[in-house]
Write a protein that holds these residues in place. Sequence first.
Motif: not given
Length: 306
Positions: A48-63, A102-115
């Motif tokens: 939900e927000k921009p990213s260089l490090r988090t996005r690229v490092s996760f993508e490359m880690a998976m590859r 990557r979210v604005f509110e912590y509750a949103h990522v927790c909610n995602l995990a819950k479901h």
Amino acid sequence: MSDFLSIDDFSRTELEDILELAARLKQEYFASGNRPLLQGKTLAMLFEKPSLRTRVSFEMAMRHLGGDVIYISSGEISRGKRESIADVARVLSGYVDGIVARVFEYAHVCNLAKHASIPVINGLSDFNHPCQAISDIFTIMEMRPQIQGLHLAFIGDGNNVATSLMLICMRLGIHFSIASPEGYELEASVAARGMELAAETGSEFQQLRDPATAVSQADIIYTDVWTSMGQEEEMEQRQQVFQPYQVNMDLVSKAHPDVLIMHDLPARRGEEITDTVADGPHSIIFQQAHNRLHAQKAILVRLLAQ
Ligand code: CP
Ligand code: NVA
């Protein structure tokens, strides 16, 4: 480990295990390339927000680990407008093997995990940034293998990065002090947790006003932007309030002569950190950024490898 949402969800042993795995995977990668530990696995990346490090490092880690990724921008999902977070979680659980969000509110990522019935990784929220904290300690361990008893001074905003860093320092025996202007301290509940952990683990936790006092015993000085993503309308006011909290050569000269300088990046050079410090001999900011790759691998392997 079923999700990676907050440093506080993990014991010291679990955190040490991730850090050891990160070191092993880094060594293996440079020696011979990683084994395909995540072959056939796919990670959905909801940002939900921009990213260089988090996005690229996760993508490359998976590859590197033989897996695949699907990047989903916020426009695609229109959280809460097109469908609920719970439904997004339920649907993605049938397609992919894990989610980093990557979210604005912590509750949103927790909610995602819950479901979700698959692992969910917090790739930064307004409240915390646990992936960053793992990579930061991994980097500190490379530079100072005996981390027990080190002093880390965080200078600036009591924000998401400071929160996760404080929690991991407290767990692993690193003394943590934070110097912030009035009104920009760590959240009260986070500070209370810091005090609790200090009593439990023996690591010291100090909240200070004066940056010079904070760095006087520091082995590591850490800073982050004064205005985080989502706070842009406060930028002008923050630029004024935080001015005395700039990490410049004058402040660095008040710490140990071999002090390390860290920043999670992106930096607003000339604001919270000067070029002379960011590019100077004490700085390990790019090693820190590069280590995100190895830290993400360890988190992914612990969560997704069966
Ligand atoms: N440090 C960090 O998380 O950077 P990005 O916002 O570029 O991912
Ligand atoms: N505190 C910063 C960290 C960016 C990685 C922010 O939330 O914008």
